[in-house]
Design a protein around this motif. Sequence first.
Motif, PDB file in Angstrom:
ATOM      1  N   TRP A  77       0.827  -1.199   0.000  1.00 57.13           N
ATOM      2  CA  TRP A  77       0.000   0.000   0.000  1.00 57.13           C
ATOM      3  C   TRP A  77       0.862   1.250   0.000  1.00 57.13           C
ATOM      4  O   TRP A  77       1.823   1.355   0.773  1.00 57.13           O
ATOM      5  CB  TRP A  77      -0.937   0.017   1.203  1.00 57.13           C
ATOM      6  CG  TRP A  77      -2.135  -0.861   1.011  1.00 57.13           C
ATOM      7  CD1 TRP A  77      -2.279  -2.163   1.398  1.00 57.13           C
ATOM      8  CD2 TRP A  77      -3.344  -0.514   0.345  1.00 57.13           C
ATOM      9  NE1 TRP A  77      -3.503  -2.645   1.022  1.00 57.13           N
ATOM     10  CE2 TRP A  77      -4.175  -1.650   0.382  1.00 57.13           C
ATOM     11  CE3 TRP A  77      -3.810   0.654  -0.272  1.00 57.13           C
ATOM     12  CZ2 TRP A  77      -5.449  -1.655  -0.191  1.00 57.13           C
ATOM     13  CZ3 TRP A  77      -5.075   0.661  -0.828  1.00 57.13           C
ATOM     14  CH2 TRP A  77      -5.883  -0.487  -0.781  1.00 57.13           C
ATOM     15  N   GLY A  78       0.513   2.171  -0.876  1.00 63.41           N
ATOM     16  CA  GLY A  78       1.130   3.482  -0.886  1.00 63.41           C
ATOM     17  C   GLY A  78       0.119   4.531  -0.463  1.00 63.41           C
ATOM     18  O   GLY A  78      -1.086   4.259  -0.380  1.00 63.41           O
ATOM     19  N   TRP A  79       0.606   5.738  -0.203  1.00 59.90           N
ATOM     20  CA  TRP A  79      -0.293   6.787   0.255  1.00 59.90           C
ATOM     21  C   TRP A  79       0.236   8.155  -0.160  1.00 59.90           C
ATOM     22  O   TRP A  79       1.406   8.309  -0.519  1.00 59.90           O
ATOM     23  CB  TRP A  79      -0.483   6.740   1.772  1.00 59.90           C
ATOM     24  CG  TRP A  79       0.799   6.799   2.554  1.00 59.90           C
ATOM     25  CD1 TRP A  79       1.609   5.758   2.893  1.00 59.90           C
ATOM     26  CD2 TRP A  79       1.444   7.979   3.055  1.00 59.90           C
ATOM     27  NE1 TRP A  79       2.708   6.196   3.578  1.00 59.90           N
ATOM     28  CE2 TRP A  79       2.635   7.551   3.707  1.00 59.90           C
ATOM     29  CE3 TRP A  79       1.136   9.339   3.040  1.00 59.90           C
ATOM     30  CZ2 TRP A  79       3.508   8.450   4.315  1.00 59.90           C
ATOM     31  CZ3 TRP A  79       2.007  10.234   3.646  1.00 59.90           C
ATOM     32  CH2 TRP A  79       3.165   9.791   4.281  1.00 59.90           C
ATOM     33  N   ALA A  80      -0.646   9.125  -0.134  1.00 57.71           N
ATOM     34  CA  ALA A  80      -0.287  10.503  -0.463  1.00 57.71           C
ATOM     35  C   ALA A  80      -1.104  11.434   0.418  1.00 57.71           C
ATOM     36  O   ALA A  80      -2.240  11.133   0.788  1.00 57.71           O
ATOM     37  CB  ALA A  80      -0.562  10.804  -1.938  1.00 57.71           C
ATOM     38  N   VAL A  81      -0.514  12.579   0.757  1.00 58.56           N
ATOM     39  CA  VAL A  81      -1.211  13.605   1.521  1.00 58.56           C
ATOM     40  C   VAL A  81      -0.938  14.952   0.864  1.00 58.56           C
ATOM     41  O   VAL A  81       0.183  15.222   0.415  1.00 58.56           O
ATOM     42  CB  VAL A  81      -0.780  13.616   2.997  1.00 58.56           C
ATOM     43  CG1 VAL A  81       0.723  13.849   3.134  1.00 58.56           C
ATOM     44  CG2 VAL A  81      -1.552  14.663   3.793  1.00 58.56           C
ATOM     45  N   ASP A 134       4.283   8.380  -0.782  1.00 58.31           N
ATOM     46  CA  ASP A 134       5.100   7.210  -0.464  1.00 58.31           C
ATOM     47  C   ASP A 134       4.440   6.016  -1.155  1.00 58.31           C
ATOM     48  O   ASP A 134       3.432   5.491  -0.686  1.00 58.31           O
ATOM     49  CB  ASP A 134       5.151   7.006   1.042  1.00 58.31           C
ATOM     50  CG  ASP A 134       6.118   5.899   1.460  1.00 58.31           C
ATOM     51  OD1 ASP A 134       6.392   5.001   0.639  1.00 58.31           O
ATOM     52  OD2 ASP A 134       6.604   5.924   2.599  1.00 58.31           O
ATOM     53  N   GLY A 135       4.981   5.636  -2.326  1.00 59.09           N
ATOM     54  CA  GLY A 135       4.382   4.547  -3.080  1.00 59.09           C
ATOM     55  C   GLY A 135       3.134   4.950  -3.842  1.00 59.09           C
ATOM     56  O   GLY A 135       2.327   4.093  -4.205  1.00 59.09           O
ATOM     57  N   ALA A 136       2.966   6.253  -4.105  1.00 58.45           N
ATOM     58  CA  ALA A 136       1.814   6.752  -4.866  1.00 58.45           C
ATOM     59  C   ALA A 136       2.272   7.968  -5.664  1.00 58.45           C
ATOM     60  O   ALA A 136       1.746   9.076  -5.527  1.00 58.45           O
ATOM     61  CB  ALA A 136       0.657   7.102  -3.941  1.00 58.45           C
TER      62      ALA A 136
END
Length: 243
Positions: free
Chosen positions: A34-38, A63-65
Motif C-alpha cells: 500500500w502506498g499513500w499521499a497527503v 510514499d508509493g503513490a
Amino acid sequence: DQAWGLFQASVAAHDNHVAYYGPTEVTGHPDDKWGWAVQLALSIKNIPTGAGDVINISGVYTDGATRYNFQNLAGGSYSMFGSSGIAYQSVGFAYAPDTVFTSAGGGSSQESVKTWGFRGAYTHNWDPYWNTALYGAYAQAQFGSLAKTSLCGVGGTFVTGVSQAGVTGCNPDFAVAQVGVITRWTPVKNLTFSADLNWTHLDQKYSGTVGYAGAGATAKPAAVYELKDPDTITLLLRAQRNW
C-alpha cells in the motif's frame, strides 16, 4: 471555503499490485504494498490586484503513490536530449515509478519510491474577457537502497540499452522544476482560447558519458552521449468550448 479563500487537506491510498518476477505467472510476484499521499492546498481570494484575482498553492508528499505528485504537468518518465561539447549530444534520464522490485535472488518485496513537491499560481483578470496566470512547480523523487543498488551497484544495468563505461556518478534520484505563463481569452461565455508557455528543467543525478544504443521512438542513433541536466520549452495553444 470562505469569502477570503479556501483551505483543503486530502489523503489517498494506492494499492500497488504488480506483475511477475519472470515472463510467466509460475515465477511468482511480490506481495501487494500500500502506498499513500497527503496534500495541503490554499486558495487566497479578494486580493487587491483586481476583482477575481486569486493565488493558489499546494504541497504534496507521496510514499508509493507517485502519480499524486508527478501529474500531467510534470510527467513521471523522461528521456530528454540536448547539446554537448564532449559527445554526440547530451541526454537526461529520469523515471518515477510507485515502487521498485527485483527478481534477483528469487525475488524481492516492493520498495516504495518517495516524492514531494509543491506548485503555485497567481491569476490576474485584465477585464471580463482576458486573464493571465503565472505558475511554477517543483517536485523531487527519492529512491531507496534496493533501487539504487540494483540500478547502480556492481552488476547493475543502469538503464536498458546503455553502457556504464563512462558513468562517473549513478543515482536515480531527480527533481523537476517548471515555470510557465498562460493567457486566456473568453470572447463569449463557455468559449476560451489560451496560449501556455512553459519552461521545464530536469535535475538528474547521473554524470559522465554513456554509450546509448539508440531508440526508434526518439530517432537518436547509437552513440556516446553526455549525461546532463536538460531544459525544454513548450507552447500549448488551446481552444475549449463548453456546453
